[in-house]
Design an enzyme around this catalytic site. Structure first.
Site, mmCIF file in Angstrom:
data_model
loop_
_atom_site.group_PDB
_atom_site.id
_atom_site.type_symbol
_atom_site.label_atom_id
_atom_site.label_comp_id
_atom_site.label_asym_id
_atom_site.label_seq_id
_atom_site.Cartn_x
_atom_site.Cartn_y
_atom_site.Cartn_z
ATOM 1 C CB CYS A 75 -81.834 64.339 -14.822
ATOM 2 S SG CYS A 75 -81.356 63.722 -16.447
ATOM 3 C CG ASN B 204 -74.779 68.746 -17.357
ATOM 4 O OD1 ASN B 204 -75.320 69.763 -16.928
ATOM 5 N ND2 ASN B 204 -74.385 67.780 -16.570
ATOM 6 C CG ASP B 205 -74.015 65.633 -23.211
ATOM 7 O OD1 ASP B 205 -72.905 66.196 -23.286
ATOM 8 O OD2 ASP B 205 -74.146 64.439 -22.923
ATOM 9 C CG HIS C 131 -64.950 56.795 -6.030
ATOM 10 N ND1 HIS C 131 -64.262 55.660 -6.364
ATOM 11 C CD2 HIS C 131 -66.162 56.675 -6.609
ATOM 12 C CE1 HIS C 131 -65.026 54.885 -7.105
ATOM 13 N NE2 HIS C 131 -66.179 55.476 -7.271
ATOM 14 N NE ARG D 255 -71.257 67.755 -20.707
ATOM 15 C CZ ARG D 255 -71.205 66.856 -19.742
ATOM 16 N NH1 ARG D 255 -70.933 67.232 -18.519
ATOM 17 N NH2 ARG D 255 -71.422 65.585 -19.994
#
Length: 743
Positions: A668, A620-621, A359, A631
């Protein structure tokens, strides 16, 4: 009276005349907890912990037994800031026996840090002869005792565990994580974690509860005023502050504070303790966005404390000595705090524990404020007033830069301003490489407020909408109507541009609202994501129903995460079709796809491509599972590379399967946000990329300038001639720079 209440009562009596001797306090604690040993270790210069007082160990060891931070169980607790509760301490790998203490006959041990204003001053230890895991009540009361001991240690000369020692005035450079782009230079100011409570114990729970109620009401009114009056026109990240307000008013958090007050604490001490408990729990979560909820909660806690104390002495003092154009340093920072400081004229912000999806980062981007995160040790190395270079374009922080560096960055700021003007001119240009290869850039988003980045960047749509983000901010899973409203607002704001909604990626190391969590040794590969949805189909069906209703006859695209088998994809798709059969009006079109994150799915690609409308690679994964490298572990950062032979071969295989089946393929993950990786991906044939909004124009600039037809044979030669190399990054980077590309 329960043991915790009785101990609180006796401690109040003992402390009524001022600070009690350490020996008396720990003797009372040992008796009430039923432990043979209670000891306190205090921090000393040079990162040393010294046995300061003990009940039960050899008294001659006091002042003699010392451990380095990180050494032994006591040192490990000081280094990590987390408690250890061990039934068989001597067989723990970190156990360091000190014969002078006479502790060899004690089996069980509970050790917890003694912290004050965010820094470790010592470690509190209790031990028993019999194997025993101390209960939740014992842990709770000892956490309160640790708050009292922090004041005693501070008053008797314990050093701040963060002291740098000599040499701190030398220049220091830190690698960081870019939260919001930009470069800033200025003097730094350091924001603490709030003053420790002046009073810890109370004998009037009703009065303290009423003080808490009034403070929470005042805090909520303050947030309402902030939302109404402080947000800049045209850049209104209201949902972030609304999420902060929801977290601040969360009944679960406030109920725990109320229970701590009933246990004998003042309202201030109760807020401090509950915030500390949640902080330690959140620190164990690998997911960076969910760790950011900690900052939102701490923001709310600090605001409640300001209301309880009637003033914000720390901030007032900082403001008085903070010039305009200063760089704010904070360990954690909530969005409302950031908005306050922006109004005071800061030029940039460094959030030590911040992440790009948090945030505070979203707010910084909305305000156009350069920001860095993940800068471990920077706050401890800094002194208020130090000159700072904050380079969020290159993810670098420099403390006390040399004059030549300072001047070079002033030139870089001027160059960046010119470059940004050039990027803005790219928004309306076609997305085509220098050799005529078309590409498509989309953004990743998780809040409605981020959708306006489509217009600002010229992106083609939203390639990944993380539906769990709003739920994490809320702290619970909304009902169908509330979810429908969220998804409808996103589609309205996208104004006809495509949006791919990813179903809930919850569980494992992420907080699963409305469900008890089960501890897992490896949560990244545990009960998470689609596995949760298939095991609890009511949750998934409600979400799918909400998406279908939100579409209201418009095209709908749904993507399932963490699919490991074709059977899982079919089961999830079946739930979606079952819900779609009940909804009118039906979507104009219904596209159903999957994330490719689990390597097992690679062996089902031909069948998958016949059944999925699209596939999106989650780099990423996929990268962490391919190399068995967490990671979220600092030691793994940068160890394995997307631009490596195994990863490129795997991506090449996926591209060929998708092309053969005529199935749209995108990526993505984080790799899409980096121009060099984007160039490599596009050369492989992955020309649809979804990324953070701030990366769209820089990536478009590089892809628009590169001759992909010329680069493909270069990459093929590198893959063929560098077999066994851990990465191809350096030769690829060298080629790109020879071509004059800004990667």
């Amino acid at each position: 009276m329960t043991t915790p209440l009785r101990l609180m009562s006796k401690l109040r009596q003992m402390m009524s005349g001022g600070l009690a001797p350490l020996g008396e306090v720990i003797g009372l604690v040992a008796a009430e907890i039923g432990a043979e040993v209670c000891s306190i270790y205090a921090m000393r210069p040079g990162d040393m912990l010294e046995l300061r007082a003990t009940h039960g160990l050899n008294p001659e060891a006091v002042g003699q037994t010392r451990l380095r931070v990180g050494q032994g169980i006591v040192g490990l607790v000081a280094a990590s800031g987390m408690l250890l509760n061990l039934a068989d301490a001597q067989n723990h790998p970190a156990f360091a026996y000190r014969p002078e203490t006479g502790e060899d006959r004690y089996a069980s041990l509970l050790a917890l840090p003694v912290r004050r204003a965010g820094h470790t001053l010592g470690v509190l230890v209790v031990q028993c002869e019999a194997p025993r895991r101390f209960g939740a009540d014992d842990v709770e009361v000892l956490e309160t005792v640790a708050m009292l001991l922090a004041e005693l240690l501070a008053a008797t000369g314990a050093v701040d565990g963060a002291e740098e020692g000599f040499g701190a005035a030398l220049p220091r450079q830190f690698d960081a994580v870019a939260l919001a782009p930009g470069i800033a230079i200025g003097p730094l100011i350091v924001l603490g974690t709030g003053r420790p409570p002046r009073h810890v114990l109370s004998d009037d729970a009703a009065a303290e509860g009423e003080r808490l109620r009034l403070a929470v009401a005042e805090m909520r009114a303050g947030l309402d005023e902030l939302i109404a009056s402080r947000l800049p026109e045209g850049r209104e990240p209201r949902e972030v502050l609304e999420a902060t307000r929801l977290i601040a008013a969360d009944e679960g958090w406030l109920r725990r504070v109320a229970e701590a007050i009933e246990g004998g604490l003042t309202a201030e001490a109760a807020v401090h303790r509950v915030a500390s408990e949640l902080r330690e729990r959140m620190r164990r979560i690998a997911d960076p966005y969910l760790r950011e909820r900690l900052a939102d909660m701490e923001d709310a806690a600090l605001r409640v404390l300001v209301c309880l104390e009637g003033q914000d002495g720390e901030v007032d003092e900082l403001v008085e000595r903070s010039p305009a154009g200063a760089i704010l340093f904070a360990r954690r920072l909530g969005p409302a705090q950031l908005l306050d400081w922006h109004a005071r004229g800061i030029a940039g912000v460094v959030v030590e524990e911040g992440s790009a999806s948090g945030h505070a980062a979203i707010m910084a981007r909305a305000l156009g404020l350069p920001a860095l995160g993940g800068v471990r040790g920077a706050i401890d190395a800094a002194e208020a007033g130090d000159e700072v270079v904050l380079d969020a374009d290159d993810a670098t922080l420099i403390l006390r830069p040399e004059q030549e560096v300072h001047v070079a960055y002033l030139r870089a700021i001027a160059d960046r301003d010119n470059r940004i003007a050039g990027f803005l001119a790219l928004r309306g240009r076609p997305s085509v490489s220098a050799d005529g290869t078309p590409f498509r850039l989309l953004i990743n988003a998780g809040l409605t407020l981020e959708v306006d980045q489509l217009d600002k960047t010229g992106a083609a749509g939203i390639g990944l909408f993380r539906t769990e983000i709003a739920m994490m901010a809320r702290g619970s899973i909304p009902d169908v109507a509330e979810q429908q409203a969220i998804y409808g607002r996103v589609m309205d704001a996208a104004d006809g541009r495509p949006v791919r909604f990813r179903t809930l990626d919850l569980g494992g190391d992420k907080l699963l609202p409305d469900a008890p969590s089960q501890p897992e040794e490896n949560p990244a590969m545990g009960w998470r994501s689609l596995r949760v949805g298939l095991d609890r189909p009511a949750i998934l069906r409600r979400q799918l129903r909400a998406m279908l209703l939100a579409a209201n006859g418009r095209p709908l695209s749904v993507m399932f995460p963490m699919v490991a088998t074709l059977a899982e994809f079919r089961q999830a798709r079946g739930l979606l079709y079952a819900e779609a059969a009940r909804i009118r009006p039906a979507p104009a079109s219904l596209q159903i796809g999957t994330m490719l994150e689990v390597p097992a799915l690679l062996w089902a690609l031909p069948e998958l491509m016949r059944e999925a409308h699209f596939v999106s690679i989650g780099s990423n994964d996929l990268l962490q599972f391919l190399f068995a490298a967490d990671r979220g572990a600092p030691g793994m950062a940068g160890r394995y590379d997307l631009i490596s032979a195994p990863m490129l071969s795997m991506l090449d295989h996926v591209v060929r399967e998708a092309a053969a089946a005529g199935v749209p393929l995108s990526l993505c993950g984080e790799a899409a946000s980096r121009p060099l990786e984007a160039m490599v991906l596009a050369s492989l044939g992955i020309t649809e990329l979804s990324m953070s909004a701030s990366s769209v124009l820089p990536v478009k600039s590089v892809l628009g300038a590169v001759d992909l037809a010329a680069f493909r044979p270069v990459l093929d030669r590198l893959r063929a001639n560098t077999s066994g190399h851990a990465s191809l990054r350096e030769p690829v980077l060298a080629w790109a720079r020879e071509q004059g590309l800004a990667v």
